[in-house]
Write an enzyme that holds these catalytic residues in place. Structure first.
Site, PDB file in Angstrom:
ATOM      1  N   LYS A 204       0.885  -1.177   0.151  1.00 14.17           N
ATOM      2  CA  LYS A 204       0.071  -0.034  -0.041  1.00 14.17           C
ATOM      3  C   LYS A 204       0.989   1.242   0.092  1.00 14.17           C
ATOM      4  O   LYS A 204       1.617   1.645   0.850  1.00 14.17           O
ATOM      5  CB  LYS A 204      -0.815   0.033   1.281  1.00 14.17           C
ATOM      6  CG  LYS A 204      -1.706   1.248   0.993  1.00 14.17           C
ATOM      7  CD  LYS A 204      -2.230   1.837   2.525  1.00 14.17           C
ATOM      8  CE  LYS A 204      -1.778   2.853   2.813  1.00 14.17           C
ATOM      9  NZ  LYS A 204      -1.845   4.073   2.037  1.00 14.17           N
ATOM     10  N   GLU A 279      10.816   1.597  10.034  1.00 16.49           N
ATOM     11  CA  GLU A 279      11.739   2.689   9.661  1.00 16.49           C
ATOM     12  C   GLU A 279      11.398   4.038   9.818  1.00 16.49           C
ATOM     13  O   GLU A 279      10.310   4.424   9.381  1.00 16.49           O
ATOM     14  CB  GLU A 279      12.319   2.616   8.169  1.00 16.49           C
ATOM     15  CG  GLU A 279      13.419   1.425   7.925  1.00 16.49           C
ATOM     16  CD  GLU A 279      14.562   1.778   8.456  1.00 16.49           C
ATOM     17  OE1 GLU A 279      15.155   0.818   8.755  1.00 16.49           O
ATOM     18  OE2 GLU A 279      14.961   2.925   8.719  1.00 16.49           O
ATOM     19  N   CYS A 313      14.406  10.988   5.454  1.00 15.54           N
ATOM     20  CA  CYS A 313      14.558  10.773   6.790  1.00 15.54           C
ATOM     21  C   CYS A 313      16.141  10.960   6.995  1.00 15.54           C
ATOM     22  O   CYS A 313      16.400  10.908   8.128  1.00 15.54           O
ATOM     23  CB  CYS A 313      14.007   9.403   6.943  1.00 15.54           C
ATOM     24  SG  CYS A 313      14.331   8.139   5.985  1.00 15.54           S
ATOM     25  N   GLU A 414      11.745  16.282  14.412  1.00 16.25           N
ATOM     26  CA  GLU A 414      11.859  16.153  12.576  1.00 16.25           C
ATOM     27  C   GLU A 414      11.012  17.029  12.090  1.00 16.25           C
ATOM     28  O   GLU A 414       9.728  17.116  12.321  1.00 16.25           O
ATOM     29  CB  GLU A 414      11.653  14.581  12.255  1.00 16.25           C
ATOM     30  CG  GLU A 414      11.634  14.523  10.920  1.00 16.25           C
ATOM     31  CD  GLU A 414      11.616  12.979  10.459  1.00 16.25           C
ATOM     32  OE1 GLU A 414      10.806  12.300  11.036  1.00 16.25           O
ATOM     33  OE2 GLU A 414      12.433  12.423   9.799  1.00 16.25           O
TER      34      GLU A 414
HETATM   35  C1  UN1 Z   1      14.489   8.237   3.012  1.00 11.63           C
HETATM   36  O1  UN1 Z   1      14.848   9.394   3.396  1.00 11.63           O
HETATM   37  O2  UN1 Z   1      13.750   7.834   3.680  1.00 11.63           O
HETATM   38  O3  UN1 Z   1      20.393   7.863   1.881  1.00 11.63           O
HETATM   39  C2  UN1 Z   1      15.534   7.402   2.539  1.00 11.63           C
HETATM   40  C3  UN1 Z   1      19.403   8.581   1.384  1.00 11.63           C
HETATM   41  C4  UN1 Z   1      18.651   7.793   0.329  1.00 11.63           C
HETATM   42  C5  UN1 Z   1      17.560   6.989   0.946  1.00 11.63           C
HETATM   43  C6  UN1 Z   1      16.645   7.774   1.759  1.00 11.63           C
HETATM   44  N1  UN1 Z   1      19.450   6.913  -0.506  1.00 11.63           N
HETATM   45  O4  UN1 Z   1      19.166   9.481   1.489  1.00 11.63           O
END
Ligand code: UN1
Length: 524
Positions: A204, A279, A313, A414
């Site tokens: 999803k 995550e 992230c 964040e």
């Molecule tokens: C994310 O921001 O959820 O390392 C993943 C990085 C990318 C992946 C980010 N390859 O910034």
């Protein structure tokens, strides 16, 4: 036998109904309707309702309508995945790997087209959406090879004429719930390792970015992933989350998103002891030492802070700078932030696109106000961009706060937008302490020319990812990805470590002595 998969991506099978938009009395454009993919069939939701996928750089542009699915649709998808599992788990893993290799080849062929569509649906600049598709390609090629490895162990047994080994086994049906910021890469991090291990899935995608995930699923279909192995259901998380997380036939839930939602996923999985891989958030940091190559550090801070409009992230939303170079760093950083070209990500001159939606834009605006009230010094940006080319999108200036205290909310929470907080530090040890003092632990970086400082920071930063003289973003698919503290729950995606999420170990003992032998007891 598997039923033949749909032969071509170019067919319009998924777009049976189109909408005509009437503008000033004229039919302007056709809007495709995208369907769910359940048991190898492209089907409408039982709700009969769809939702729109709009361009955040121009929200008048509707890219397509997707199914607003119901719990009933999810149940059908889970049933299809369960049915397919019995066969998929028995397909030899090298064969599964070959199909996944084909997925990589097809993605490569259509990289540019998928990147363009991704920029349209979530805003990041074309170079970055090309990178997103590339990450899915890398994941497919890397993981396809695991089809011929999936290594277990053989090891001596403690008794004579006895053999011992460990093998990986799939779990069964996995629910994959994916975010909008890496709308093809992150689905691929989950989908591809899940499949190579022999699981079947219901995926999803985030409602802001269903098309990129749809593209991945269509490619799976074309590559020959059999019916029922991958099922795709679109709709709201609040409606579909419960069946995806609680259905008794689901054995694992893999989620990427906010820490707040991750907690609810974890709680929903607990009563039935479902495996759960999370995550979540980050508050990543760049440490700039007094001996850093400053221009390089500034480039790293700009790329890490404003790439993807700060919506990673792994984004570098904090920079902790040694007081000796603090003033010079800030001046250079502010000048670069002010010079960034913001606009539609399809324009090759644009360096930063819009944020993904109105809600995200408000969050950014709220944090700018919070930062100002807390006494942080606004050194660049601070406003949404309006008028002209900006009037139909969710654009915000690259924003920089200086003189931030480590405990301010803008330094702890964040934001997931183009806002960077710069914090001064008196010395290296203090910088590391400040850098570690947040609830998250995904990524960190240090800029220094001193190998001793680099190694000390490598050792002492409590994060899942660490960079020396590079920014906090840009993880590669063959290394483990994930974080400590409230970023995750101990798992790592990507790398061979992802196999530990999507398989379970089975230890096997074969006694060929022809008699009863007792481990630990027949010792002398
Ligand atoms: C994310 O921001 O959820 O390392 C993943 C990085 C990318 C992946 C980010 N390859 O910034």
């Amino acid at each position: 036998m598997w039923k033949r998969a749909h032969p071509s991506l170019d067919g319009q099978a998924a777009m049976a109904r189109t909408y005509i938009v009437i503008f000033k009395g004229q039919a302007m454009t056709q809007i495709p309707e995208f369907k769910n993919y359940i048991g190898g069939e492209w089907v409408r939701s039982s709700s009969g309702v769809t939702f729109e996928n709009r361009n955040p750089a121009n929200h008048d542009e509707i890219l397509g309508v997707f199914q607003k699915s119901t719990a009933k649709d999810v149940e059908q998808a889970i049933a299809a995945a369960r049915e397919a599992f019995g066969r998929w788990r028995l397909m030899p893993a090298p064969r599964r790997g070959e199909i996944l290799f084909k997925v990589g080849e097809l993605l490569l062929k259509r990289k540019e087209e998928f990147a363009q569509q991704m920029t349209r649906e979530m805003g990041k600049v074309l170079n970055e959406t090309r990178g997103d598709v590339q990450e899915a390609i890398d994941m497919s090629f890397f993981t396809a090879g695991e089809g011929r490895r999936l290594y277990g162990q053989t090891t001596p047994a403690e008794l004579p004429n006895k053999f011992a080994m460990s093998v990986r086994m799939p779990l069964g049906v996995c629910s994959l719930i994916t975010p909008w910021n890496f709308p093809m890469a992150i689905p691929s991090w989950k989908l591809i390792p899940a499949l190579v291990c022999g699981n079947t899935v219901v995926i999803k995608p985030a409602s802001d970015t269903p098309q990129s995930c749809y593209n991945l699923v269509r490619v799976c279909e074309e590559a020959g992933v059999p019916e029922g192995v991958v099922n795709f259901v679109t709709g709201s998380g609040s409606e579909l989350g419960t069946p995806l997380m609680t259905h008794s036939d689901v054995k694992l839930v893999s989620f990427t998103g906010s820490t707040e939602i991750g907690k609810t996923v974890s709680i929903a999985c607990a009563p039935s002891f479902k495996h759960c891989n999370l995550e979540m958030g980050g508050k990543n940091v760049i440490i700039v030492a007094d001996d850093a190559h400053l221009d390089l550090a500034v480039e790293g801070a700009v790329w890490g802070g404003f790439g993807t409009s700060g919506q990673r992230c792994t984004a570098a939303s904090r920079v902790v700078v040694h007081k000796k170079v603090y003033k010079e760093f800030l001046e250079k950083f502010a000048a670069r932030a002010k010079s960034l070209r913001v606009g539609n990500g399809l324009d090759p001159h644009v360096e930063m696109g819009p944020v993904v939606n109105q809600g995200q834009l408000r969050t950014v605006e709220d944090y700018v106000e919070i930062g100002k009230k807390e006494g942080a010094k606004l050194l660049a940006g601070g406003h949404r961009l309006e008028g002209g080319a900006y009037s139909r999108g969710f654009f915000h200036e690259p924003t920089l706060f200086g003189d931030v205290a480590p405990k301010m909310r803008v330094a702890q929470e964040e934001i997931f937008g183009p806002v960077v907080s710069v914090i001064p530090a008196d010395h290296f040890e203090q910088a590391v302490e400040i850098a570690n003092d947040v609830p998250y632990g995904l990524s960190a970086a240090i800029y220094t020319q001193d190998v001793n400082k680099a190694f000390m920071a490598m050792r002492d930063m409590y994060t899942g990812i660490f960079y020396v003289n590079a920014s906090t973003i840009g993880a590669e698919v063959h290394l483990p990805f994930g974080g400590t503290k409230q970023t995750g729950n101990g798992h790592r995606e990507a790398g061979i470590q992802a196999l530990d999420i999507f398989s379970e170990w089975k230890s096997i003992y074969v006694d060929y002595s022809g008699k009863l032998q007792k481990a630990q007891i027949d010792h002398d």
